[in-house]
Design a protein around this motif. Structure first.
Motif, PDB file in Angstrom:
ATOM      1  N   GLU A   1       0.598  -1.173  -0.016  1.00 11.99           N
ATOM      2  CA  GLU A   1       0.023   0.173   0.024  1.00 11.99           C
ATOM      3  C   GLU A   1       0.938   1.210   0.085  1.00 11.99           C
ATOM      4  O   GLU A   1       0.523   2.218  -0.512  1.00 11.99           O
TER       5      GLU A   1
ATOM      6  N   TRP B   1      -1.068  12.497   8.437  1.00 16.19           N
ATOM      7  CA  TRP B   1      -0.280  12.175   7.175  1.00 16.19           C
ATOM      8  C   TRP B   1      -1.244  11.497   6.436  1.00 16.19           C
ATOM      9  O   TRP B   1      -2.120  10.446   6.382  1.00 16.19           O
ATOM     10  N   ARG B   2      -0.998  11.755   4.928  1.00 15.22           N
ATOM     11  CA  ARG B   2      -1.479  11.127   4.048  1.00 15.22           C
ATOM     12  C   ARG B   2      -0.563  11.039   2.744  1.00 15.22           C
ATOM     13  O   ARG B   2       0.324  11.933   2.521  1.00 15.22           O
ATOM     14  N   GLN B   3      -0.503   9.849   1.974  1.00 16.42           N
ATOM     15  CA  GLN B   3       0.409   9.804   0.954  1.00 16.42           C
ATOM     16  C   GLN B   3      -0.356  10.516  -0.363  1.00 16.42           C
ATOM     17  O   GLN B   3      -1.471  10.567  -0.429  1.00 16.42           O
TER      18      GLN B   3
ATOM     19  N   SER C   1      -4.512   5.734   4.963  1.00 20.77           N
ATOM     20  CA  SER C   1      -3.755   7.073   4.447  1.00 20.77           C
ATOM     21  C   SER C   1      -2.645   6.867   3.372  1.00 20.77           C
ATOM     22  O   SER C   1      -2.195   7.894   2.732  1.00 20.77           O
ATOM     23  N   THR C   2      -2.597   5.648   3.116  1.00 22.99           N
ATOM     24  CA  THR C   2      -1.691   5.244   1.722  1.00 22.99           C
ATOM     25  C   THR C   2      -2.267   5.746   0.563  1.00 22.99           C
ATOM     26  O   THR C   2      -3.467   5.870   0.460  1.00 22.99           O
TER      27      THR C   2
ATOM     28  N   ARG D   1      -4.705  13.669  -4.913  1.00 28.01           N
ATOM     29  CA  ARG D   1      -4.652  14.352  -3.721  1.00 28.01           C
ATOM     30  C   ARG D   1      -3.045  14.365  -3.523  1.00 28.01           C
ATOM     31  O   ARG D   1      -2.366  13.469  -3.751  1.00 28.01           O
TER      32      ARG D   1
ATOM     33  N   ARG E   1       0.374  14.918   2.301  1.00 26.69           N
ATOM     34  CA  ARG E   1       0.170  15.788   3.427  1.00 26.69           C
ATOM     35  C   ARG E   1       1.200  15.029   4.677  1.00 26.69           C
ATOM     36  O   ARG E   1       0.815  14.042   4.952  1.00 26.69           O
TER      37      ARG E   1
END
Ligand SMILES: Cc1ncc(COP(=O)(O)O)c(C=O)c1O
Ligand SMILES: Cc1ncc(COP(=O)(O)O)c(C=O)c1O
Lengths: 462, 513, 513, 462
Positions: A113, B8-10, B480-481, C9, C12
């Motif tokens: 992922e 966090w997000r990718q 979040s990935t 997106r 972040r």
């Protein structure tokens, strides 16, 4: 200058951080952490490696400069050395992309992922190679061309449960040595097949006479190590298949811009050195072992190496995953199809960038340019009294030339003129000491070639 | 404006496949010397023609340089490596890769050298490789090393073949290779490739090799023992000298899997422990980057008689001239063409050159501090346990088990791993070694500062807490990935398995079912 | 698995400020020759001491190399440039920057040259700069160029000063600089810095300079006219020869703002149009990257008498020796130290070297095709209009207006810009030139393939559609970027404006209100 | 080889794409798009620039190689040339970060939301510089040190509405030339202040005697161009402030590891060349103009250049924005505080990376190392009969030395020995032809310095 500073790249190795850590752990001496190590094993002092002190970046740079200044780079003209590893264009973008930290410093994408981008790039590599060779399944790389051949042979042994493999008598000698090494534990038998003295091509008669029910695979190199392009490949494939053997083809990736792909003439496994696809020279490593297999459950199940496949995520998005892992060592252990884990993934990404930059048409143009240039050199050499090519057959970028005298002496003279000539064949066959193997690529201008020819003609006359 | 809470997000690009945007007529490269082509064609007076040639153009999608750059830059933003955050994959020794190395190996005086160019034109490079070989021999306590093996597994295969040939040359029929159950999968796989029968040795409750079990299987068919020390549990084999003596006395040889050297490098040497053959992973212990799976570089080293068996060529010096020695009386041959993976090898050279012996020793100590610091932080955390004698210090890595968590909440080690991703942290190695249930194998190396280790331990605790209060939530991770949890069943099912775009299209067209 | 719908997106990271994670005691650098320090101290026999020295250590947060790498890599993932997607900022000429240039300028034979090293040791570099100067003179139709100006605006200032000095030397008191209302803000600002009164010239309904208005203000106080042609509307001044004649006849000079050269480069030359002084932006027209705001590189060129006024030194050749000529009889002086921004200048050299005259001309043509292709796609789109004679072809760029959209839906050009971000596309230049309401100024350059232009046009239409159905939704944009819409009022309010962390802390402590 | 291929970096310039575009536009000839251009202006043929043909990457590389091989790089030892631009360590990570495409290929962050990372990096640059100089407001860069001084002077004129600026007589001569150029339109007056012949420091007496109510600013360089560190800076600041003038200090950024920062001794504006902070040499460009101002609304409102500030987003997250833009040309036009737009942002990012890598303690250690090395050279020179330093005052990394003969001749001899010596002061002052300006940094080892001294002592004796 005050209290201790951390050692290079070990951020918390300063006294301050160390004592913090030790106090949290409740110990007073780091060597308590080695209390289970037999005392007499612990070295009294640090080993004598490096240059006796910590080197800053700057000192490292100056130190390296001293070494590198002793190397000679041949760039104008580039080397004419053959042997399956030739100078090729590496577009700057290729290096740029594979220097991106997210690719460069990633591990094998065990956590799919968080590494989808890397996996997509590898899937694209597999897909582009599949379309290039016209076989359906490609793994995410072997170490290099030679170990790809070795793994192909091992796979053939597994698939057929036989022990004999037919190989061309004039198989790449370094590949042959590697393959023999890898097969040492397997009680396999490499049976050489003669080549035609005139054409340099594998003798179909000899091949057919040697193939039998013990034969696990027939292996050809196309072009051959000495440059000849094989014509009877369909017949060889047929001969192999008739006896239940696999047909394994080693190809040259750029040549497929012009040559028929192995998948079209019956190859079960196609392997190659992928170095021409954007890896550069690098004094021989890393390489990129290309490994492609026909769509056949029995074959695919026996493939070595990692494969990335298409799938979906929990919300139905397109996603990528490592597939068919039950073939691999971390799951199957001694029953695995190979022991490989670390492979040449980044070079596979490089090849994907490279092939994307070229496109099909670009690859064809490139192959055509190489074909023309190598033929131009052969022609020019013939004009100055060198037999080139030695064999009457089609060739692509490498070919052999025969000189009126020992090639080695000529080579030394060329070097004095700033030219890195061909590969002397006496390295492998003492009787071929008048011959060398040339490689001409898109990087060789007519001027470069003319310069080589003029130097040769001068040297021959001496 | 005060700092925001950590979110966090990718990146997510839904980037199409190059097939969906490319076109065989597009290109991002201008070929060299295009202007020469008409003249060349005229001079050559022929064109590629005949049955070996194809008529068509390869059906490969092309893109312009700008499109290619964007495509792969976007893919890169959906990847994750040490330069982005910690990757404490146990057994993988994911160090930070100093950027100075990348700059140096881009020098054309490395990059543009041909492997077959005359040795007198590459003396500088050969000298570096020579020094590297000497240093690695010193670090392992071996006599000589071959730089040829392209990775650790290839080193193991080389070692296994050396053992095989050694016994054969001595007229002995020894076809059993002993491998502990905690060993990395490559060990048994390599032994099998070399034609050995693999004999599995269990681990004692102390986390070390079960000496009684070992003794019970050693015999005249024993070719050798493949061992990593410290083991994959991070535990040092305190009885290693006894083990070595026992194997040697019974005529076997000892192979050292050097993937776990980091915690003892410069402090203890495999050669002194009694090993005969050693491989090292330059891409682990010596900080060459992993490149998303490779290229790595291995070396295989040997002591005494075994030196003769090392793969050739070896790098040698003679009157200040450096050269490749191909002479091979007993050697197993060559593991690949040429000399090895030069680029990562040079990075290894640079790493040792920068740190020196003292620096390497400090690195080892720091990696062990980091492991044990982490153990201290996580030791009593609910949901996790430390199998095999928790009182023993670990070395380069530690294996904890999420078995209590699984039993009490249904949240598995795999779920914990995915939940870590949601915090912008890479997961540890999961489910390895096989002898630990719900294993999470964590190796920080010296590269991680204490702060990261604290963050990691805290996050593991937070995840466990959440597992006890809301296990379903944890099992939803990652969110979040760039994609949500990947469907491995679909990926591998015979009806849907799709290894290339070519197969994808064939499936669409119904040509493959 | 079929392709997913396009979702984008941005990453972040909520990355802390370096202050929140760093520490003055931490470091990521080992200083050179540390081992020499004791000996040095002994030999020097003194230490820095006395009133000029500080006692304390600067309070700057430090980080290790790995932490620094991660910090800035994460920040980079929250940025966006041409290599990630289109950045069609009008007037900015955001070209793709070929990666080969980056590789070449990293060569130590450029990077490690000292500006004051003897000229005989830098002949290769000087030769490149010499050729660049010759090429740029040829492209602009000027006699000589000075490579000194670090950006376009500095070129303008140089030009304005040249005009000022020229008139002064001729005993004329001309203190008015004419600048069209469509001009870039740097034009009037530069003129003012040079001490001129700025006289604003209106634009005619045809989108070109209002000739009558011009004539009405030209007079004995007119020092000159600063003009870009094509204008910032992308429209070529078809009466340029008349304009030039008029200005010249009345004793004024013509200054050419070369920021908009891209669409006519190699096809028409400012010198032939009658301009006396020209500046070029290497970081626009010649593809040197913008670096998030700079460094750029400018050149300022002149014709005839004006050559004497160019800033010094100039690059010159004499018997195959290249050198800097500092001789300055009438020159305005120097615009900065040394010779210019060498790194971007070399990139400009490489760009021209690669393409040659033919290639540059094709580049210009392609940029114009791209602009007009876009116009064709967007022309009849609801919500937008094309001000100033839509029948005229635009050159390097086009300005459309979202005024209908604003009037009919309340969605402004600014809202459209933010909505574009949500599609992973960079916004155009907004609200410039000032003469167009709700301006969106779009310049694709030759770097964008037709496919990107189509995507851009379609997205603009989609946004307009959404504005008509759900304007509130559009006004919520962006939602896909690393942060939501940024609060400019808070950012600029005297009570909250915070230009540095130092001020942030002082505000926290109440030392600033 | 088939139909036309696109031109470099213009993806849709192939015949195929062009005709597609033209047909959509409904025109048949691209020159219809130039129909509004007076016909006689259109060139008949492409201009003669470049090398007469399209060059591939490979050809470009070889072409460049021919030029670059004519340059000499001094690396071991590095140049000893002073003049405000010295060789310094550029950690590899700095180059690596500023090569990241997301930074390298971004424009000025006019769209804040999509460029937060870049803006944070610039905000960190501003903040680190603010803490280094101990002034509260820093802009996101000026072109270089010299234009930063010029902008500081222009700002002083605006703030005070006066026209006189006191500058040291021995002000950096190249800076002075730049400043005079920039001020040409402003009717300003630069008044030179004498320096003490012994100490090389600005004469406070002369300064006080020249300052008056017309004085907009007092400017000092600390250290001075000739190397002296000023002692009476507080008194100068007082003198300036008493007359309502601004006190402008040019500093050397690394020196602040050891020296008191300008903010502590009364500077209103502090400027510097930021090149030492990770920019490298690059034959003089790009530089990095550092510009810092005291927290005072009147001053801040008159600052030139772009500033990034802290703010929040619509959901309350921390965010960054360009602030106080109403000072800038794109809004204020002829009333702007400066015409600058393109600046040196990437070098500011480099400085942020550099300072982060060093940390406060690292900067102090670095400054100490430089101080020791420069003093070591001075001492060694004194031992061989060279007056070094010429002035009796503290110095940091640059200092002047006086030789028993013309320095130029010595320089040539040094060059023959592979050493790039000091900067001959007759470049600026013919009477100082026996003197040169040396720069010694952390890159100069004792061996390098000894080599220089030995060569000098040999040459002097000749
Ligand atoms: C303990 C151990 N042995 C062997 C290997 C195999 O090394 P390589 O990946 O270099 O082939 C690994 C790497 O994962 C390992 O961790
Ligand atoms: C039309 C025009 N003129 C001048 C400039 C100023 O150039 P620079 O940013 O290089 O100072 C620009 C750049 O934005 C511009 O677009």
């Amino acid at each position: 200058m005050g209290s201790s500073r951390p050692i290079h790249w070990a951020p918390s190795s300063s006294d301050r951080d160390r004592s913090r850590a030790l106090s949290v752990m409740g110990i007073s001496d780091v060597f308590e952490l080695y209390r289970d190590v037999p005392h007499n094993l612990i070295l009294d002092e640090p080993p004598r490696v490096g240059f006796g002190k910590i080197l800053s970046e700057w000192e490292l740079r100056l130190t390296v400069e001293k070494f590198l200044s002793k190397n000679t780079v041949y760039i104008d003209p580039p080397p004419f050395l053959g042997g399956g590893w030739c100078p090729h264009l590496v577009p700057a973008l290729v290096d740029y992309i594979i220097s991106r930290p997210e690719f460069l410093t990633a591990y094998t994408p065990y956590q799919a992922e968080i590494n989808q981008g890397l996996m997509q790039a590898l899937f694209e590599y597999q897909s582009l190679i599949a379309d290039l060779v016209e076989l359906d399944v490609v793994n995410a790389s072997m170490y290099d061309g030679s170990t790809a051949v070795a793994e192909a042979f091992l796979m053939a042994l597994r698939v057929t449960k036989r022990r004999k493999i037919l190989v061309p008598e004039h198989m790449h000698p370094e590949y042959r040595r590697v393959v023999e090494t890898w097969l040492y534990g397997k009680n396999a038998l490499l049976v050489p097949v003669k080549y035609d003295e005139h054409t340099g091509r594998v003798s179909l008669d000899d091949l057919e006479s040697k193939i039998d029910n013990e034969t696990a695979a027939v292996y050809v190199e196309n072009p051959s190590f000495l440059g000849s392009i094989e014509e009877d490949v369909e017949a060889m494939a047929d001969a192999a298949h008739k006896k239940g053997a696999l047909f394994i083809v080693k190809f040259e990736p750029i040549s497929l811009g012009l040559l028929k792909p192995p998948g079209r003439y019956g190859a079960d496994i196609a392997v190659a050195e992928g170095q021409p696809l954007g890896s550069g020279l690098n004094y021989g490593g890393p390489g990129l072992g290309i490994f492609a297999v026909r769509w056949d459950r029995k074959l695919v199940r026996q493939m070595p190496g990692r494969i990335i496949g298409l799938t979906r995520d929990a919300e139905g998005r397109r996603a990528f995953a490592m597939i068919l892992q039950t073939r691999e060592q971390h799951i199957r252990r001694e029953k695995a199809t190979s022991n490989i884990t670390t492979n040449e993934a980044l070079m596979a990404v490089a090849a994907a960038v490279y092939l994307t930059l070229l496109g099909g048409r670009g690859l064809r143009d490139l192959a055509q340019s190489i074909w023309l240039r190598s033929h131009y050199l052969a022609k020019r050499l013939s004009e100055v009294g060198v037999k080139a090519p030695v064999f009457e057959s089609e060739f692509f970028k490498e070919f052999t030339a025969r000189f009126p005298k020992q090639y080695k002496a000529i080579h030394v003279e060329l070097k004095k003129r700033g030219i890195l000539g061909g590969l002397s064949l006496d390295r492998y066959w003492p009787e071929k000491s008048n011959e060398c193997l040339f490689c001409v690529t898109e990087l060789h201008s007519m001027k470069h070639i003319d310069k080589l020819v003029e130097a040769i003609s001068e040297v021959i006359k001496q | 404006m005060s700092a925001s809470k950590k979110e966090w997000r990718q990146a997510r690009w839904s980037e199409p496949l190059v097939y969906e945007i490319g076109d065989p007529q597009k290109t991002g490269v201008i070929l060299p010397y295009l202007d020469e082509l008409p003249k060349l064609a005229e001079r050559v007076g022929a064109r590629p023609q005949g049955k070996v040639f194809r008529e068509d153009t390869p059906d490969l999608p092309g893109l312009s340089e700008v499109e290619t750059a964007r495509h792969f830059n976007r893919l890169a933003q959906m990847s994750y490596g040490v330069d982005v955050g910690p990757v404490p994959l146990g057994s993988c020794t994911m160090k930070y890769n100093p950027k100075i190395f990348e700059e140096i190996v881009r020098d054309p005086r490395i990059k543009f050298l041909h492997p077959l160019q005359d040795e007198d034109t590459v003396q500088g490079l050969l000298e570096m490789l020579y020094l590297l070989e000497r240093w690695l021999a010193e670090l392992t306590g071996m006599d000589r090393c071959s730089l040829q093996v392209p990775a650790g597994a290839a080193g193991e295969l080389a070692g296994a073949l050396m053992i095989k040939k050694y016994h054969a040359d001595h007229g002995e029929e020894r076809d059993e290779m002993l491998v502990p159950d905690s060993a990395h999968g490559t060990n048994p796989a390599s032994a099998a490739m070399a034609g050995f029968k693999v004999v599995r040795i269990p681990t004692s409750s102390r986390g070390t090799i079960d000496l009684d079990a070992l003794i019970s299987v050693v015999g005249p068919r024993t070719a050798g023992l493949m061992l990593t020390n410290p083991s994959t549990l991070g535990i040092f084999e305190d009885k290693i000298l006894e083990v070595a003596k026992y194997i040697h006395d019974s005529g076997g040889l000892l192979y050292y899997d050097g993937a776990n050297l980091n915690g003892i490098m410069g402090i203890v040497r495999p050669g002194d422990m009694g090993f005969d053959i050693v491989h090292l992973n330059i891409h682990k212990t010596f900080a060459a980057p992993h490149g998303g799976g490779g290229p790595g570089a291995g070396v295989v080293c040997a002591k005494g008689d075994l030196v003769d068996y090392l793969p050739r060529p070896l790098i040698e010096r003679d009157d200040n001239r450096y050269f490749w020695n191909y002479s091979c009386d007993k050697c197993i041959g060559s593991m690949r063409i040429f000399y090895g993976n030069i680029v990562p090898l040079i990075k290894g050279f640079l790493y040792i050159a920068s740190l020196g012996g003292k620096g390497l020793r400090e690195v080892a100590i720091q990696s062990v501090i980091n492991t044990n610091y982490f153990i201290t932080l996580i030791k009593n955390a609910k949901g996790y346990e430390l199998p095999y004698d928790p009182s023993k210090p670990r070395k380069h890595e530690v294996v904890i088990s999420a078995k209590p968590l699984l039993n009490e909440t249904g949240v598995s080690a795999g779920d914990v791993a995915k939940a870590l991703l949601d915090h912008g942290l890479h997961a540890p190695t999961m489910y390895f070694p096989l002898i630990v249930d719900e294993a999470l194998m964590i190796e920080f190396t010296e590269s991680e500062p204490l702060e990261t280790i604290e963050e990691y331990a805290n996050t593991l605790k937070k995840i466990a807490e959440q597992a006890y209060t809301n296990p379903g939530k944890v099992k939803e991770a990652p969110t979040s990935t760039s994609v949500r949890r990947v469907d491995d069943v679909y990926a591998n099912h015979p009806k849907t398995v799709t290894p290339t775009y070519r197969v994808y299209l064939k499936r669409l067209r119904g040509e493959i079912k």
